[in-house]
Design a protein around this motif. Structure first.
Motif, PDB file in Angstrom:
ATOM      1  N   GLU A 168     -70.678  13.986  -7.383  1.00  0.00           N
ATOM      2  CA  GLU A 168     -69.378  13.064  -7.600  1.00  0.00           C
ATOM      3  C   GLU A 168     -69.737  11.482  -7.279  1.00  0.00           C
ATOM      4  O   GLU A 168     -69.688  10.894  -7.657  1.00  0.00           O
ATOM      5  CB  GLU A 168     -68.108  13.542  -6.969  1.00  0.00           C
ATOM      6  CG  GLU A 168     -66.979  12.735  -7.465  1.00  0.00           C
ATOM      7  CD  GLU A 168     -66.502  13.233  -9.002  1.00  0.00           C
ATOM      8  OE1 GLU A 168     -66.058  12.237  -9.891  1.00  0.00           O
ATOM      9  OE2 GLU A 168     -66.290  14.313  -9.262  1.00  0.00           O
ATOM     10  N   LEU A 169     -70.239  11.674  -5.941  1.00  0.00           N
ATOM     11  CA  LEU A 169     -70.703  10.279  -5.708  1.00  0.00           C
ATOM     12  C   LEU A 169     -71.838   9.554  -6.310  1.00  0.00           C
ATOM     13  O   LEU A 169     -71.789   8.378  -6.590  1.00  0.00           O
ATOM     14  CB  LEU A 169     -71.183  10.386  -3.857  1.00  0.00           C
ATOM     15  CG  LEU A 169     -71.582   9.247  -3.337  1.00  0.00           C
ATOM     16  CD1 LEU A 169     -70.313   7.962  -3.028  1.00  0.00           C
ATOM     17  CD2 LEU A 169     -72.019   9.521  -1.807  1.00  0.00           C
ATOM     18  N   THR A 170     -72.937  10.448  -6.558  1.00  0.00           N
ATOM     19  CA  THR A 170     -73.960   9.752  -7.528  1.00  0.00           C
ATOM     20  C   THR A 170     -73.289   9.389  -8.875  1.00  0.00           C
ATOM     21  O   THR A 170     -73.603   8.169  -9.245  1.00  0.00           O
ATOM     22  CB  THR A 170     -74.859  10.870  -7.651  1.00  0.00           C
ATOM     23  OG1 THR A 170     -75.524  11.189  -6.421  1.00  0.00           O
ATOM     24  CG2 THR A 170     -76.233  10.411  -8.669  1.00  0.00           C
ATOM     25  N   ASN A 171     -72.585  10.106  -9.435  1.00  0.00           N
ATOM     26  CA  ASN A 171     -71.917   9.789 -10.766  1.00  0.00           C
ATOM     27  C   ASN A 171     -71.044   8.394 -10.471  1.00  0.00           C
ATOM     28  O   ASN A 171     -71.223   7.590 -11.399  1.00  0.00           O
ATOM     29  CB  ASN A 171     -71.149  10.767 -11.337  1.00  0.00           C
ATOM     30  CG  ASN A 171     -71.949  12.148 -11.784  1.00  0.00           C
ATOM     31  OD1 ASN A 171     -73.223  12.114 -11.860  1.00  0.00           O
ATOM     32  ND2 ASN A 171     -71.189  13.225 -11.692  1.00  0.00           N
ATOM     33  N   ALA A 172     -70.315   8.273  -9.416  1.00  0.00           N
ATOM     34  CA  ALA A 172     -69.441   7.227  -9.293  1.00  0.00           C
ATOM     35  C   ALA A 172     -70.214   6.072  -8.988  1.00  0.00           C
ATOM     36  O   ALA A 172     -69.719   5.089  -9.518  1.00  0.00           O
ATOM     37  CB  ALA A 172     -68.472   7.570  -8.234  1.00  0.00           C
ATOM     38  N   CYS A 173     -71.450   6.232  -8.302  1.00  0.00           N
ATOM     39  CA  CYS A 173     -72.174   4.935  -8.009  1.00  0.00           C
ATOM     40  C   CYS A 173     -72.761   4.475  -9.337  1.00  0.00           C
ATOM     41  O   CYS A 173     -73.170   3.097  -9.605  1.00  0.00           O
ATOM     42  CB  CYS A 173     -72.959   5.200  -6.938  1.00  0.00           C
ATOM     43  SG  CYS A 173     -72.299   5.397  -5.361  1.00  0.00           S
ATOM     44  N   TYR A 180     -69.988  -2.936 -13.213  1.00  0.00           N
ATOM     45  CA  TYR A 180     -70.007  -4.196 -12.465  1.00  0.00           C
ATOM     46  C   TYR A 180     -71.320  -4.704 -12.383  1.00  0.00           C
ATOM     47  O   TYR A 180     -71.334  -5.875 -11.582  1.00  0.00           O
ATOM     48  CB  TYR A 180     -69.123  -4.003 -11.133  1.00  0.00           C
ATOM     49  CG  TYR A 180     -67.803  -3.251 -11.497  1.00  0.00           C
ATOM     50  CD1 TYR A 180     -66.769  -4.105 -12.125  1.00  0.00           C
ATOM     51  CD2 TYR A 180     -67.749  -1.831 -11.061  1.00  0.00           C
ATOM     52  CE1 TYR A 180     -65.579  -3.308 -12.316  1.00  0.00           C
ATOM     53  CE2 TYR A 180     -66.361  -1.438 -11.208  1.00  0.00           C
ATOM     54  CZ  TYR A 180     -65.280  -2.124 -11.918  1.00  0.00           C
ATOM     55  OH  TYR A 180     -64.043  -1.645 -12.218  1.00  0.00           O
ATOM     56  N   GLY A 181     -72.333  -3.952 -12.519  1.00  0.00           N
ATOM     57  CA  GLY A 181     -73.912  -4.580 -12.230  1.00  0.00           C
ATOM     58  C   GLY A 181     -74.066  -4.528 -10.756  1.00  0.00           C
ATOM     59  O   GLY A 181     -74.971  -5.122 -10.521  1.00  0.00           O
ATOM     60  N   VAL A 182     -73.358  -3.849  -9.956  1.00  0.00           N
ATOM     61  CA  VAL A 182     -73.618  -3.585  -8.751  1.00  0.00           C
ATOM     62  C   VAL A 182     -74.164  -2.250  -8.322  1.00  0.00           C
ATOM     63  O   VAL A 182     -73.553  -1.185  -8.483  1.00  0.00           O
ATOM     64  CB  VAL A 182     -72.447  -3.991  -7.620  1.00  0.00           C
ATOM     65  CG1 VAL A 182     -72.703  -3.908  -6.429  1.00  0.00           C
ATOM     66  CG2 VAL A 182     -71.714  -5.254  -8.004  1.00  0.00           C
ATOM     67  N   LYS A 183     -75.387  -2.456  -7.671  1.00  0.00           N
ATOM     68  CA  LYS A 183     -76.108  -1.088  -7.261  1.00  0.00           C
ATOM     69  C   LYS A 183     -75.759  -0.766  -5.912  1.00  0.00           C
ATOM     70  O   LYS A 183     -75.792  -1.416  -4.833  1.00  0.00           O
ATOM     71  CB  LYS A 183     -77.581  -1.133  -7.455  1.00  0.00           C
ATOM     72  CG  LYS A 183     -78.353   0.017  -7.327  1.00  0.00           C
ATOM     73  CD  LYS A 183     -79.630   0.084  -7.705  1.00  0.00           C
ATOM     74  CE  LYS A 183     -80.618   1.219  -7.950  1.00  0.00           C
ATOM     75  NZ  LYS A 183     -79.754   2.392  -8.853  1.00  0.00           N
TER      76      LYS A 183
END
Length: 369
Positions: A168-173, A180-183
């Motif tokens: 879930e975290l990987t997908n969310a990031c 938003y173009g923020v990695k």
């Protein structure tokens, strides 16, 4: 983007140790019985829309918690130190600790404490919500990025089971980057990684983290997080409740202090142990999922969501779901005493099942026919 301000007082932790980015829903009745919630969840409702009634353990269970804490406090401290050393080696003073509420919150505080103890750095630490199948609280992430534009986020949780939150975290990031173009680094740092779901961990042994034994009373009196459109607006943080009426039963800071007192014993070996993990370059293989699928098939279980592996996840099943069975790898394991007590109290069937790598596995009862 305008982000709502956090509540000035939320939870029983020292405000200098963690900032909860959660909307205070303490005044709203969200709890329902375990049976009603299970029926609703299996009928299609999302678990995050309501809250379970907090388990009020008897004195014998609290005594068991303290015995477990005394027995495993040094082991927990070493795992904290090992994972903290990995984080600091990778991100240093630019680290922004972001715990996943609620199980990650005490772990994040302990990592913060260890790094202050060892390196005299006082890292910012936030606790935010992530919810399976609904993603991470993007408003909370924006808030953190605005406050720490040069910081490097490090997500923290207590343990892994089969890896649902890691995924879930990987997908969310990934979604956050698309929008938003923020990695943001999606690596999840945990104490115990028995499911092989991350590369930053204290151990891969499936052992008892004592804070898993209880609910809010070892998590700053904060409930599970809530995402319910009735109460959470577009610009709100995800919600939670502060159970301030339980202050007399609160063990949150006692737990933290007991572990912190062990740092002096483990500091001399922690960096070496952390370096071994980094040098070995352990991959996140999610190998535990193969076992879950085998257990699901063997026991005729409809969904893998009903199979919860590992000590932490099995304890959650026993505390706030409707359990069917608990699979036990080793009847003499020192990590299962609290589960034996819960099984006896709640009449949960224990099944000896040695053919798994996890210490135990909780199976949820199907209540919808």
């Amino acid at each position: 983007m305008t982000i709502v301000a956090r509540q000035p007082m939320f939870g029983s932790y020292d405000r200098r140790e963690v900032t909860f980015l959660l909307k205070d829903l303490s005044h709203i009745h969200l709890e329902d019985t375990t049976e009603n919630r299970e029926h609703a969840i299996q009928s299609g409702a999302h678990y995050s829309e309501t809250l379970p009634i907090e388990y009020q353990p008897p004195k014998a269970y609290i005594d068991l918690f303290f015995r477990s804490l005394d027995e495993f406090k040094e082991k927990v401290a070493l795992s904290i130190a090992v994972v903290a050393e990995q984080i600091y080696a990778a991100k240093g003073k630019q680290t922004v600790l972001v715990s996943l509420a609620r199980a990650g919150t005490p772990i994040g505080i302990l990592i913060k404490r260890y790094l202050f103890f060892k390196y005299h750095v006082d890292l910012p630490h936030y606790s935010i919500s992530i919810i399976r199948d609904r993603g991470i609280d993007e408003n909370a992430l924006h808030y953190i990025l605005e406050k720490h534009s040069t910081g490097m986020i490090q997500f923290v949780d207590g343990w892994t089971g089969k890896g649902a939150i890691s995924i879930e975290l990987t997908n969310a990031c990934h979604l956050f980057f698309q929008k938003y173009g923020v990695k943001i680094d999606d690596t999840l740092a945990v104490l115990a990684d028995p499911g092989h779901c991350t590369t930053v961990f204290g151990t891969r042994e499936d052992f008892l983290i004592p804070s898993a034994c209880l609910n809010s009373t070892v998590s700053g009196l904060v409930s599970r997080t809530v995402l319910n459109n009735q109460w959470i607006g577009e610009k709100d943080f995800h919600g939670a409740k502060y159970y301030h009426h339980m202050i007399d039963e609160d063990l949150s800071n006692i737990y933290l202090d007991k572990i912190t007192q062990q740092f002096q014993k483990v500091v001399s070996i922690a960096k070496q142990e952390a370096s071994k993990i980094v040098d070995e370059n352990y991959g996140a293989t999610f190998s535990g999922m193969n076992e879950i699928l085998r257990i699901q098939k063997e026991f005729g279980i409809e969904s893998s969501h009903f199979v919860k592996p590992g000590v932490g996840e099995t304890t959650r099943v026993a505390l706030r779901r409707v359990p069917w069975k608990i699979l036990i790898k080793d009847k003499n394991s020192p990590y299962l005493k609290h589960l034996f007590a819960l099984a006896e109290e709640r009449k949960i069937e224990l099944v000896y099942y040695p053919q798994m790598s996890y210490t135990c596995c909780g199976l949820i009862k199907k209540v919808i026919q």
